[in-house]
Scaffold this active site. Structure first.
Site, short mmCIF file in Angstrom:
data_model
loop_
_atom_site.label_atom_id
_atom_site.label_comp_id
_atom_site.label_asym_id
_atom_site.label_seq_id
_atom_site.Cartn_x
_atom_site.Cartn_y
_atom_site.Cartn_z
N GLY A 1 -8.10 14.07 -7.42
CA GLY A 1 -8.10 15.52 -7.30
C GLY A 1 -8.15 16.17 -8.66
O GLY A 1 -9.21 16.51 -9.18
N SER B 1 -11.09 14.11 -3.79
CA SER B 1 -10.10 14.50 -2.80
C SER B 1 -10.29 15.96 -2.42
O SER B 1 -10.71 16.78 -3.24
CB SER B 1 -8.70 14.29 -3.39
OG SER B 1 -7.71 14.37 -2.39
N TYR C 1 0.80 21.31 7.23
CA TYR C 1 -0.06 22.16 8.05
C TYR C 1 0.09 21.78 9.52
O TYR C 1 0.91 20.94 9.88
CB TYR C 1 -1.49 22.08 7.53
CG TYR C 1 -1.60 22.56 6.09
CD1 TYR C 1 -1.13 23.83 5.73
CD2 TYR C 1 -2.13 21.76 5.08
CE1 TYR C 1 -1.19 24.27 4.42
CE2 TYR C 1 -2.19 22.20 3.76
CZ TYR C 1 -1.72 23.45 3.45
OH TYR C 1 -1.75 23.89 2.14
N ARG D 1 -6.11 12.28 7.36
CA ARG D 1 -5.17 12.40 6.23
C ARG D 1 -3.77 12.63 6.77
O ARG D 1 -3.55 13.48 7.64
CB ARG D 1 -5.57 13.54 5.29
CG ARG D 1 -4.50 13.82 4.23
CD ARG D 1 -4.99 14.63 3.06
NE ARG D 1 -5.55 13.75 2.02
CZ ARG D 1 -5.73 14.13 0.75
NH1 ARG D 1 -5.41 15.35 0.35
NH2 ARG D 1 -6.24 13.30 -0.13
#
Length: 362
Positions: A329, A23, A185, A233
């Site tokens: 991750g 990830s 974001y 994503r």
């Protein structure tokens, strides 16, 4: 036979040798956006360790799109050249190199996490942050810097930045391009009514708030080769049940639109739009139901993430049809060779590099 963790996955004409991927994880270790030996060793070791898909961290498409001054970037040819070495090494190990194209929006211009994560003003080496609306990130211990609300001309420039970044990523040798529209974001900021207060064609209703994500996905798809996949994503939910916010139902609806825009896989994460988010119990696979919901409702492969730490769990997710790819991750930070260990535990063969084959024997 149903697929398993070690079944290959073909998306368009690109084949990922197994269903385990690294990830995107920010390293905050670039120099003026340029990848260093740290990035080569960090991602290269996971490719040596058998991961089928190796994704870069969020890679900024513009200097103001970095989370911190130390973020990886791909807005210059110099940055693309440095990434070419990395992508080549990953491919030489039999893995598929992917790049996550990103813009941090209102969460940009901060110190690295281990330096406190405070906002950095232009006078101290930071820059003006941008967002859909003048709604700054609410820092708990620091004054929030002013936010520049993007004009429609600015938004067109954002799309152009993603296109130029994708073209450089292609030249650098990446096989997968992922559009980052999650974790609070910039693209996620347009999606969520928590941060998008616009009344023009990029705000208001669902169609307006999703317009930029659809435009960016379409534009990246247009310059990405037909034989290579494009991922997106998303944060499936804002985890703000008592507010007008982005929901799982919205994500399912968006996934259908993304399929029409040429996306080949939806990488399903969650959260990040506001620090007051109400996290669920963070147990093993706590975000998997979101990926499963999208996979069930939309004819599009999905990647699942979130506290997946064992070979047996990852394999079960694929075997039971809950996800097509499992992205790890923190577990890959703990163990770069997780994939080889998983193959050993599951009694499967994995492609060990010849230098390491003596360790592959049971």
């Amino acid at each position: 036979m149903s697929p398993s963790l070690f079944s290959p996955l073909s998306l368009r004409e690109t084949t990922i040798p197994n269903r385990i991927g690294v990830s995107p994880m920010c390293q905050y270790s670039a120099v003026d956006g340029v990848a260093t030996d740290w990035h080569l060793v960090h991602l290269g070791s996971r490719a040596v360790g058998g991961a089928g898909l190796v994704m870069t961290e969020a890679t900024a498409v513009a200097p103001e799109g970095r989370i911190s001054p130390k973020d990886l970037g791909i807005w210059t040819d110099e940055q693309a050249t440095a990434l070419r070495r990395l992508a080549s090494f990953v491919r030489d190990q039999g893995a598929v190199p992917g790049i996550q194209l990103a813009h941090a929006g209102r969460k940009a211009s901060t110190r690295r996490p281990w330096e406190g994560g405070a906002p950095i003003g232009p006078a101290d080496g930071g820059w003006e942050v941008v967002a859909p609306s003048e709604v700054p990130w609410p820092y708990e211990d620091h004054e929030s810097p002013p936010v520049h609300a993007l004009s429609t001309a600015d938004i067109s420039g954002v799309v152009d930045d993603f296109v130029a970044a994708a073209e450089r990523a292609l030249d650098a040798g990446f096989l997968v391009a992922e559009v980052h529209a999650a974790h609070g974001y910039l693209l996620h900021e347009f999606l969520s009514p928590v941060t998008n207060r616009r009344t023009d064609e990029y705000g208001g209703d669902f169609a307006g708030r999703t317009r930029l994500v659809r435009e960016v996905t379409t534009a990246v798809r247009d310059v990405w080769p037909d034989d290579r996949p494009v991922f997106v994503r998303v944060s499936a939910t804002d985890w703000l049940p008592d507010r007008d916010s982005w929901t799982v139902d919205d994500t399912v609806r968006l996934a259908r639109d993304l399929a029409d825009c040429g996306a080949d896989l939806v990488d399903v994460s969650s959260g990040g739009i506001h620090p007051e988010q109400e996290l669920p119990d963070v147990g093993p696979g706590y975000q998997v139901p979101y990926a499963e919901r999208v996979r069930t409702a939309v004819d599009l492969p999905v990647a699942a993430v979130g506290a997946i730490t064992t070979a047996q769990h990852a394999d079960a997710l694929v075997r039971n049809g809950r996800a097509d790819v499992v992205l790890l991750g923190r577990e890959y930070l703990r163990d770069p060779y997780f994939t080889h260990r998983a193959a050993y535990e599951l009694g499967r063969d994995a492609a060990w590099p010849p230098q390491y084959q003596r360790a592959s024997r049971r």
